[in-house]
Write a protein that holds these residues in place. Structure first.
Motif, PDB file in Angstrom:
ATOM      1  N   GLY A  78     -34.554 -22.703 -38.881  1.00  0.00           N
ATOM      2  CA  GLY A  78     -34.406 -22.313 -37.480  1.00  0.00           C
ATOM      3  C   GLY A  78     -35.525 -22.841 -36.613  1.00  0.00           C
ATOM      4  N   LEU A  79     -36.766 -22.657 -37.073  1.00  0.00           N
ATOM      5  CA  LEU A  79     -37.900 -23.198 -36.331  1.00  0.00           C
ATOM      6  C   LEU A  79     -37.818 -24.719 -36.239  1.00  0.00           C
ATOM      7  CD1 LEU A  79     -40.845 -21.073 -37.816  1.00  0.00           C
ATOM      8  CD2 LEU A  79     -39.754 -20.795 -35.587  1.00  0.00           C
ATOM      9  N   GLY A  80     -37.416 -25.349 -37.337  1.00  0.00           N
ATOM     10  CA  GLY A  80     -37.367 -26.810 -37.362  1.00  0.00           C
ATOM     11  C   GLY A  80     -36.364 -27.390 -36.390  1.00  0.00           C
ATOM     12  N   VAL A  81     -35.178 -26.805 -36.330  1.00  0.00           N
ATOM     13  CA  VAL A  81     -34.132 -27.323 -35.432  1.00  0.00           C
ATOM     14  C   VAL A  81     -34.596 -27.268 -33.978  1.00  0.00           C
ATOM     15  CG1 VAL A  81     -31.845 -26.824 -34.489  1.00  0.00           C
ATOM     16  CG2 VAL A  81     -32.191 -26.884 -36.961  1.00  0.00           C
ATOM     17  N   VAL A  82     -35.196 -26.138 -33.585  1.00  0.00           N
ATOM     18  CA  VAL A  82     -35.661 -26.014 -32.199  1.00  0.00           C
ATOM     19  C   VAL A  82     -36.845 -26.946 -31.934  1.00  0.00           C
ATOM     20  CG1 VAL A  82     -36.623 -24.441 -30.480  1.00  0.00           C
ATOM     21  CG2 VAL A  82     -34.860 -23.632 -32.063  1.00  0.00           C
ATOM     22  N   ALA A  83     -37.784 -26.987 -32.874  1.00  0.00           N
ATOM     23  CA  ALA A  83     -38.994 -27.788 -32.665  1.00  0.00           C
ATOM     24  C   ALA A  83     -38.697 -29.274 -32.615  1.00  0.00           C
ATOM     25  CB  ALA A  83     -40.016 -27.488 -33.766  1.00  0.00           C
ATOM     26  N   VAL A  84     -37.807 -29.769 -33.496  1.00  0.00           N
ATOM     27  CA  VAL A  84     -37.516 -31.207 -33.453  1.00  0.00           C
ATOM     28  C   VAL A  84     -36.744 -31.575 -32.196  1.00  0.00           C
ATOM     29  CG1 VAL A  84     -37.590 -31.475 -35.962  1.00  0.00           C
ATOM     30  CG2 VAL A  84     -35.389 -31.031 -34.848  1.00  0.00           C
ATOM     31  N   ALA A 105     -34.640 -31.334 -40.608  1.00  0.00           N
ATOM     32  CA  ALA A 105     -34.990 -29.943 -40.318  1.00  0.00           C
ATOM     33  C   ALA A 105     -34.149 -28.975 -41.132  1.00  0.00           C
ATOM     34  CB  ALA A 105     -34.827 -29.664 -38.825  1.00  0.00           C
ATOM     35  N   LEU A 106     -32.904 -29.337 -41.431  1.00  0.00           N
ATOM     36  CA  LEU A 106     -32.030 -28.479 -42.219  1.00  0.00           C
ATOM     37  C   LEU A 106     -32.150 -28.743 -43.717  1.00  0.00           C
ATOM     38  CD1 LEU A 106     -28.828 -28.686 -39.982  1.00  0.00           C
ATOM     39  CD2 LEU A 106     -30.366 -26.734 -40.208  1.00  0.00           C
ATOM     40  N   ALA A 107     -32.271 -30.009 -44.101  1.00  0.00           N
ATOM     41  CA  ALA A 107     -32.219 -30.368 -45.520  1.00  0.00           C
ATOM     42  C   ALA A 107     -33.516 -30.069 -46.267  1.00  0.00           C
ATOM     43  CB  ALA A 107     -31.863 -31.852 -45.669  1.00  0.00           C
ATOM     44  N   LEU A 108     -34.667 -30.310 -45.644  1.00  0.00           N
ATOM     45  CA  LEU A 108     -35.934 -30.139 -46.360  1.00  0.00           C
ATOM     46  C   LEU A 108     -36.198 -28.672 -46.728  1.00  0.00           C
ATOM     47  CD1 LEU A 108     -38.329 -32.718 -44.668  1.00  0.00           C
ATOM     48  CD2 LEU A 108     -37.197 -32.855 -46.885  1.00  0.00           C
ATOM     49  N   PRO A 109     -35.978 -27.691 -45.835  1.00  0.00           N
ATOM     50  CA  PRO A 109     -36.152 -26.304 -46.278  1.00  0.00           C
ATOM     51  C   PRO A 109     -35.210 -25.909 -47.411  1.00  0.00           C
ATOM     52  CG  PRO A 109     -36.170 -26.415 -43.888  1.00  0.00           C
ATOM     53  CD  PRO A 109     -35.730 -27.757 -44.383  1.00  0.00           C
ATOM     54  N   VAL A 110     -33.963 -26.395 -47.360  1.00  0.00           N
ATOM     55  CA  VAL A 110     -33.022 -26.093 -48.438  1.00  0.00           C
ATOM     56  C   VAL A 110     -33.496 -26.713 -49.749  1.00  0.00           C
ATOM     57  CG1 VAL A 110     -30.661 -26.430 -49.271  1.00  0.00           C
ATOM     58  CG2 VAL A 110     -31.066 -25.833 -46.877  1.00  0.00           C
ATOM     59  N   ALA A 111     -33.986 -27.949 -49.692  1.00  0.00           N
ATOM     60  CA  ALA A 111     -34.520 -28.585 -50.896  1.00  0.00           C
ATOM     61  C   ALA A 111     -35.728 -27.833 -51.432  1.00  0.00           C
ATOM     62  CB  ALA A 111     -34.889 -30.039 -50.594  1.00  0.00           C
ATOM     63  N   ALA A 112     -36.595 -27.362 -50.540  1.00  0.00           N
ATOM     64  CA  ALA A 112     -37.759 -26.592 -50.974  1.00  0.00           C
ATOM     65  C   ALA A 112     -37.343 -25.290 -51.650  1.00  0.00           C
ATOM     66  CB  ALA A 112     -38.656 -26.298 -49.773  1.00  0.00           C
ATOM     67  N   PHE A 153     -43.028 -39.770 -37.892  1.00  0.00           N
ATOM     68  CA  PHE A 153     -44.075 -38.810 -37.564  1.00  0.00           C
ATOM     69  C   PHE A 153     -43.480 -37.428 -37.322  1.00  0.00           C
ATOM     70  CE2 PHE A 153     -46.467 -36.484 -34.315  1.00  0.00           C
ATOM     71  CZ  PHE A 153     -47.707 -36.380 -34.926  1.00  0.00           C
ATOM     72  N   GLY A 154     -42.387 -37.374 -36.559  1.00  0.00           N
ATOM     73  CA  GLY A 154     -41.741 -36.098 -36.278  1.00  0.00           C
ATOM     74  C   GLY A 154     -41.245 -35.408 -37.534  1.00  0.00           C
ATOM     75  N   VAL A 155     -40.684 -36.171 -38.458  1.00  0.00           N
ATOM     76  CA  VAL A 155     -40.188 -35.606 -39.715  1.00  0.00           C
ATOM     77  C   VAL A 155     -41.329 -35.014 -40.535  1.00  0.00           C
ATOM     78  CG1 VAL A 155     -39.162 -36.174 -41.948  1.00  0.00           C
ATOM     79  CG2 VAL A 155     -38.127 -37.060 -39.849  1.00  0.00           C
ATOM     80  N   LEU A 156     -42.419 -35.750 -40.655  1.00  0.00           N
ATOM     81  CA  LEU A 156     -43.546 -35.277 -41.452  1.00  0.00           C
ATOM     82  C   LEU A 156     -44.276 -34.127 -40.764  1.00  0.00           C
ATOM     83  CD1 LEU A 156     -45.029 -38.675 -42.689  1.00  0.00           C
ATOM     84  CD2 LEU A 156     -43.556 -37.101 -43.939  1.00  0.00           C
ATOM     85  N   TRP A 157     -44.386 -34.190 -39.444  1.00  0.00           N
ATOM     86  CA  TRP A 157     -45.126 -33.171 -38.694  1.00  0.00           C
ATOM     87  C   TRP A 157     -44.383 -31.844 -38.679  1.00  0.00           C
ATOM     88  CZ3 TRP A 157     -45.309 -32.743 -32.702  1.00  0.00           C
ATOM     89  CH2 TRP A 157     -46.265 -31.795 -32.314  1.00  0.00           C
ATOM     90  N   ILE A 158     -43.051 -31.886 -38.513  1.00  0.00           N
ATOM     91  CA  ILE A 158     -42.323 -30.631 -38.309  1.00  0.00           C
ATOM     92  C   ILE A 158     -41.546 -30.183 -39.558  1.00  0.00           C
ATOM     93  CG2 ILE A 158     -40.673 -29.410 -36.841  1.00  0.00           C
ATOM     94  CD1 ILE A 158     -41.462 -31.388 -34.573  1.00  0.00           C
ATOM     95  N   PRO A 159     -40.439 -30.829 -39.958  1.00  0.00           N
ATOM     96  CA  PRO A 159     -39.702 -30.301 -41.113  1.00  0.00           C
ATOM     97  C   PRO A 159     -40.498 -30.297 -42.421  1.00  0.00           C
ATOM     98  CG  PRO A 159     -38.321 -31.804 -39.857  1.00  0.00           C
ATOM     99  CD  PRO A 159     -39.714 -31.946 -39.321  1.00  0.00           C
ATOM    100  N   ALA A 160     -41.253 -31.364 -42.689  1.00  0.00           N
ATOM    101  CA  ALA A 160     -42.023 -31.397 -43.936  1.00  0.00           C
ATOM    102  C   ALA A 160     -43.081 -30.299 -43.961  1.00  0.00           C
ATOM    103  CB  ALA A 160     -42.668 -32.772 -44.118  1.00  0.00           C
TER     104      ALA A 160
END
Length: 292
Positions: A78-84, A105-112, A153-160
């Motif tokens: 949820g945070l990732g979708v809004v932040a990205v 934003a959706l896939a990385l938390p599920v993978a974690a 950068f956005g992928v690593l900064w926010i979803p990762a």
């Protein structure tokens, strides 16, 4: 990013149970203090808006993490979708890059949550390819490199970074509480000690209002918060404090280059979600680095 589960000393439920009375006590005292401010105080209205936002955000954050990894995954997504979305708007990214960011934003938390061992160099390679793909497929010779760099950068900064909410278990609770206290401590330190003298010097031209007095206030507040929830170690404290100090400057750098004041306008007292979680993002990433 982690190649497996993270070694932690606290379970999420245990950490949340310790954090609830601490956060409730501080919110209660803060609410009384803000309500008692006289009308002549210039920041009175802003502080009241910020307190209301804290009072709503704290139960959501602690409740999600108390629910275990499924709750942490939902919170991170949820945070990732809004932040990205806010980041993509600031960075001027096209639909292809936005799709990559939303997918991450959706896939990385599920993978974690479901397959943390998959978050290794293979995942990093996939993220690099995904970030470059829109520019490669459109043959963008003018801005393709810039688009790819901003997307990665956005992928690593926010979803990762937000995968830390899942991978760190109870430590994520401690980090979230400590970052929140650190932000308040930085404001109090800057207000009380940052008006003159050596401590009044700006930390960076990126944000002239961020002073060494604020760093001192953040250092004290993060240490107290970690100790209060039973998670203090020098290494974790260093990671959280660095995230508090440099996370805000990192977002300031992005905003200055893209020419915006705030990431959004919908969050009372703060601006956008990125303006609220910028320190948390870096603190989570650094905590994963030092505790894995």
């Amino acid at each position: 990013m982690s190649g497996g589960t993270t070694a932690v000393t606290l379970l999420a439920g245990e950490a949340a149970a310790r954090a609830v009375p601490v956060v409730a006590g501080v919110l209660g005292a803060g609410g009384v203090a803000v309500a008692a401010l006289p009308p002549r105080v210039r920041t009175r209205a802003e502080l009241r808006r910020r307190w209301r936002t804290w009072a709503l955000a704290a139960p959501l954050f602690l409740g999600a993490l108390w629910a275990g990894r499924a709750g942490a995954c939902a919170l991170a997504a949820g945070l990732g979708v809004v932040a990205v979305a806010e980041y993509a708007r600031m960075a001027g990214l096209a639909r292809g890059e936005r799709a990559v960011l939303w997918l991450a934003a959706l896939a990385l938390p599920v993978a974690a949550w479901r397959a943390p061992a998959a978050l290794d160099l293979r995942a990093l390679a996939a993220l690099l390819v995904m970030s470059a793909l829109p520019a490669l497929l459109t043959g963008d010779t003018a801005r393709g490199f810039t688009r790819t760099c901003r997307t990665l950068f956005g992928v690593l900064w926010i979803p990762a970074s937000l995968t830390g909410l899942v991978l760190l278990d109870g430590t994520a609770v401690a980090v979230g509480v400590a970052v929140a206290f650190g932000d308040v401590g930085a404001w109090c330190g800057g207000t009380a000690l940052g008006r003159r003298g050596a401590l009044a010097r700006p930390l960076s031209p990126l944000s002239p209002r961020k002073t060494w007095a604020g760093v001192l206030g953040a250092a004290a507040a993060t240490a107290l918060a970690l100790a209060a929830v039973g998670a203090f170690t020098p290494l974790l404290w260093a990671a959280v404090l660095t995230g508090c100090v440099l996370g805000d400057l990192l977002e300031s750098m992005v905003k200055r280059e893209t020419g915006v004041k705030d990431a959004g306008t919908w969050l009372p007292g703060f601006g956008g979600l990125l303006d609220r979680v910028d320190s948390l993002l870096l603190a989570l990433l650094l905590t994963m680095a030092v505790t894995t």
